[in-house]
Design an enzyme around this catalytic site. Structure first.
Site, PDB file in Angstrom:
ATOM      1  CB  CYS A  38      -0.924   0.002   1.218  1.00  0.00           C
ATOM      2  SG  CYS A  38      -2.141  -1.311   1.151  1.00  0.00           S
TER       3      CYS A  38
HETATM    4  N1  LIG Z   1      -2.834  -5.782   2.283  1.00  0.00           N
HETATM    5  C1  LIG Z   1      -3.278  -4.669   2.851  1.00  0.00           C
HETATM    6  O1  LIG Z   1      -2.915  -4.352   3.976  1.00  0.00           O
HETATM    7  C2  LIG Z   1      -4.268  -3.765   2.128  1.00  0.00           C
HETATM    8  C3  LIG Z   1      -4.945  -2.780   2.865  1.00  0.00           C
HETATM    9  C4  LIG Z   1      -5.867  -1.965   2.235  1.00  0.00           C
HETATM   10  C5  LIG Z   1      -6.066  -2.105   0.862  1.00  0.00           C
HETATM   11  N2  LIG Z   1      -5.385  -3.037   0.150  1.00  0.00           N
HETATM   12  C6  LIG Z   1      -5.687  -3.160  -1.277  1.00  0.00           C
HETATM   13  O2  LIG Z   1      -6.523  -4.286  -1.474  1.00  0.00           O
HETATM   14  C7  LIG Z   1      -6.254  -4.913  -2.733  1.00  0.00           C
HETATM   15  C8  LIG Z   1      -5.899  -6.374  -2.515  1.00  0.00           C
HETATM   16  O3  LIG Z   1      -4.699  -6.454  -1.775  1.00  0.00           O
HETATM   17  P1  LIG Z   1      -4.302  -7.735  -0.919  1.00  0.00           P
HETATM   18  O4  LIG Z   1      -3.227  -7.288  -0.004  1.00  0.00           O
HETATM   19  O5  LIG Z   1      -5.515  -8.386  -0.363  1.00  0.00           O
HETATM   20  O6  LIG Z   1      -3.685  -8.667  -2.055  1.00  0.00           O
HETATM   21  P2  LIG Z   1      -3.227 -10.205  -1.892  1.00  0.00           P
HETATM   22  O7  LIG Z   1      -2.123 -10.410  -2.867  1.00  0.00           O
HETATM   23  O8  LIG Z   1      -3.019 -10.537  -0.466  1.00  0.00           O
HETATM   24  O9  LIG Z   1      -4.479 -11.038  -2.378  1.00  0.00           O
HETATM   25  C9  LIG Z   1      -5.027 -10.909  -3.633  1.00  0.00           C
HETATM   26  C10 LIG Z   1      -5.576 -12.254  -4.085  1.00  0.00           C
HETATM   27  O10 LIG Z   1      -6.269 -12.009  -5.313  1.00  0.00           O
HETATM   28  C11 LIG Z   1      -6.035 -13.116  -6.187  1.00  0.00           C
HETATM   29  N3  LIG Z   1      -6.269 -12.621  -7.541  1.00  0.00           N
HETATM   30  C12 LIG Z   1      -5.497 -11.805  -8.290  1.00  0.00           C
HETATM   31  N4  LIG Z   1      -6.090 -11.530  -9.458  1.00  0.00           N
HETATM   32  C13 LIG Z   1      -7.269 -12.201  -9.464  1.00  0.00           C
HETATM   33  C14 LIG Z   1      -8.311 -12.322 -10.402  1.00  0.00           C
HETATM   34  N5  LIG Z   1      -8.278 -11.659 -11.554  1.00  0.00           N
HETATM   35  N6  LIG Z   1      -9.364 -13.113 -10.092  1.00  0.00           N
HETATM   36  C15 LIG Z   1      -9.399 -13.779  -8.907  1.00  0.00           C
HETATM   37  N7  LIG Z   1      -8.430 -13.705  -7.978  1.00  0.00           N
HETATM   38  C16 LIG Z   1      -7.383 -12.905  -8.244  1.00  0.00           C
HETATM   39  C17 LIG Z   1      -4.607 -13.523  -5.905  1.00  0.00           C
HETATM   40  O11 LIG Z   1      -4.386 -14.874  -6.261  1.00  0.00           O
HETATM   41  C18 LIG Z   1      -4.506 -13.290  -4.380  1.00  0.00           C
HETATM   42  O12 LIG Z   1      -4.791 -14.468  -3.649  1.00  0.00           O
HETATM   43  C19 LIG Z   1      -5.140  -4.073  -3.361  1.00  0.00           C
HETATM   44  O13 LIG Z   1      -5.720  -3.090  -4.175  1.00  0.00           O
HETATM   45  C20 LIG Z   1      -4.492  -3.416  -2.157  1.00  0.00           C
HETATM   46  O14 LIG Z   1      -3.852  -2.202  -2.507  1.00  0.00           O
HETATM   47  C21 LIG Z   1      -4.517  -3.889   0.766  1.00  0.00           C
END
Ligand SMILES: NC(=O)c1ccc[n+]([C@@H]2O[C@H](COP(=O)([O-])OP(=O)(O)OC[C@H]3O[C@@H](n4cnc5c(N)ncnc54)[C@H](O)[C@@H]3O)[C@@H](O)[C@H]2O)c1
Length: 407
Positions: A256
């Site tokens: 992030c």
């Molecule tokens: N991790 C954090 O602390 C956090 C906090 C707030 C916001 N975010 C935002 O949330 C979003 C997700 O982040 P995250 O940390 O959960 O990511 P992550 O990598 O932990 O998880 C994402 C998951 O999505 C799956 N994926 C990817 N493309 C896909 C698709 N087209 N169809 C189905 N599954 C798919 C991946 O296999 C993975 O398991 C991002 O935009 C991030 O910036 C993250």
């Protein structure tokens, strides 16, 4: 409600837990078969979400994971929570978000509300997600944004007690999203448009990015003047209003803070507004690993030929996530300085093709970058232990940035 959550990572699985807790039926869609298999086997891969929670939800018929998008045809709510990284040129890469929309769109019915929780620049819901889905399936009409604020590993604030912003493409979309989140969030805040919600998320994280850059610069100034920066920050923090402490560190990491400001920069570029704070903070934040290694050399002496154990390679304490971790740069810089570097992390078993080394090795010094709660340095018998900041309960560790007077 029947809820489909696309992406079962940090954000998706956290929302899954909240929705299951409220009694909704959740199908978690993830393109990774290994993630799906592990979840269906009752195993969580995310800190803060226990195996028991996943296993119980499956046993109670409230949860299953799948790689197939078919389940979205019966959903009342679809939440998108997929990565939104930067591409190799440092620009927003929405390819995973777009591919999720394309896979989802044909299955949706006209009553389904599509919510985006992935972080992106203002206009993403309206101009990319809704447009793309409607091009494939014109009957879909309800779209909202609710930017995720989860802080993995934070024991004080979780899904329930972190206020949640909701902005829909129409008032009805916002109403539907508020009805959903109100089932498991104490405080759902309505905003007037998706663009307000999207921009608020970017403001929150860019605020941190800029302040971390500033405190890093401030720490360099204090170090040069031989004034203990930790004490200065603690002193300033006694002001009960108008000041919020930030702490110098070895750099920024995770999915992030290093990424989101560059999404805001895209909005700025699109409308021809300069984003000077972002550019300046980017260079300040990125120079910290180099500054820290240089400070280490100033304090310890030459590192050439020295055997160094870097401790903690994830981007923050009590998290196994190594995405964008500054440890990668620190290790590379130490090696460039001629040190023989191994690393140890109680939460990370492999990183950049190397395995975590035991603490009981033949090392001459240790550098703790991240102090995980379960880190145990008691078996360390060798040379000095350096840490980035002065750390509570570890007064014998030598801070690289911070409070020890070097003269
Ligand atoms: N991790 C954090 O602390 C956090 C906090 C707030 C916001 N975010 C935002 O949330 C979003 C997700 O982040 P995250 O940390 O959960 O990511 P992550 O990598 O932990 O998880 C994402 C998951 O999505 C799956 N994926 C990817 N493309 C896909 C698709 N087209 N169809 C189905 N599954 C798919 C991946 O296999 C993975 O398991 C991002 O935009 C991030 O910036 C993250």
């Amino acid at each position: 409600m029947r809820v489909v959550i696309i992406g079962q990572g940090y954000v998706g699985l956290t929302i899954t837990a909240g929705a299951v807790g409220a009694g909704h039926e959740v199908v978690g869609i993830d393109k990774s078969k290994s993630v799906v298999d592990s979840l269906n086997g009752g195993r969580s891969h995310i800190e803060g979400i226990s195996n028991t929670l996943v296993a119980d939800a499956i046993k109670n018929g409230l949860y299953r994971a799948t790689t197939s998008f078919e389940a979205s045809s019966k959903a009342d709510i679809v939440v998108i929570a997929v990565p939104t990284p930067l591409d190799s040129s440092g620009l927003p890469d929405l390819s995973l978000l777009e591919s999720a929309c394309d896979s989802l769109a044909p299955n949706l019915n006209e009553k389904t509300l599509v919510i985006n929780e992935s972080t992106s620049f203002a206009g993403t819901l309206r101009n990319i997600i809704a447009k793309r889905i409607k091009d494939i399936n014109p009957k879909v009409q309800f779209f909202a944004v609710s930017p995720e604020r989860v802080d993995p590993g934070n024991e004080q604030f979780g899904v329930k007690n972190t206020p949640r912003l909701v902005g829909g493409i129409t008032a009805e979309s916002t109403d539907l999203a508020i009805a959903f989140y109100s089932t498991f969030c104490d405080n759902v805040v309505r905003v007037s448009s998706p663009e307000v919600a999207e921009s608020a998320k970017l403001l929150e994280n860019t605020f941190r990015y800029v302040n971390i850059g500033f405190i890093s610069e401030f720490a360099q100034l204090m170090n040069a003047m031989n004034i203990p920066v930790s004490e200065v920050i603690a002193a300033a923090s006694t002001k009960p209003y108008g000041f919020m402490p930030f702490f110098p560190n070895v750099g920024i990491g995770g999915h992030c803070i290093p990424v989101d400001p560059l999404y805001l920069q895209k909005n700025a570029e699109d409308v021809g507004v300069k984003s000077r704070f972002i550019a300046l903070s980017e260079s300040l934040n990125h120079e910290m690993p180099e500054y820290c290694v240089k400070r280490l050399e100033d304090i310890h002496g030459e590192l050439k030929g020295k055997s160094v154990l870097v401790v903690g390679v994830s981007y923050k304490p009590n998290i196994a996530d190594t995405r964008e971790t500054p440890a990668e740069h620190v290790i590379a810089l130490l090696r460039k300085a001629g040190a023989v570097v191994s690393w140890h992390d109680p939460l990370v078993s492999t990183f950049n093709g190397e395995s975590s080394s035991p603490i009981e090795g033949n090392y001459e010094l240790a550098v703790v970058l991240v102090n995980h709660g379960n880190l145990d340095m008691k078996s360390w018998r060798r040379g000095p232990i350096y840490c980035v900041n002065a750390m509570k309960d570890n007064s014998q560790w030598i801070p690289i940035l911070g409070s020890r007077n070097l003269k």
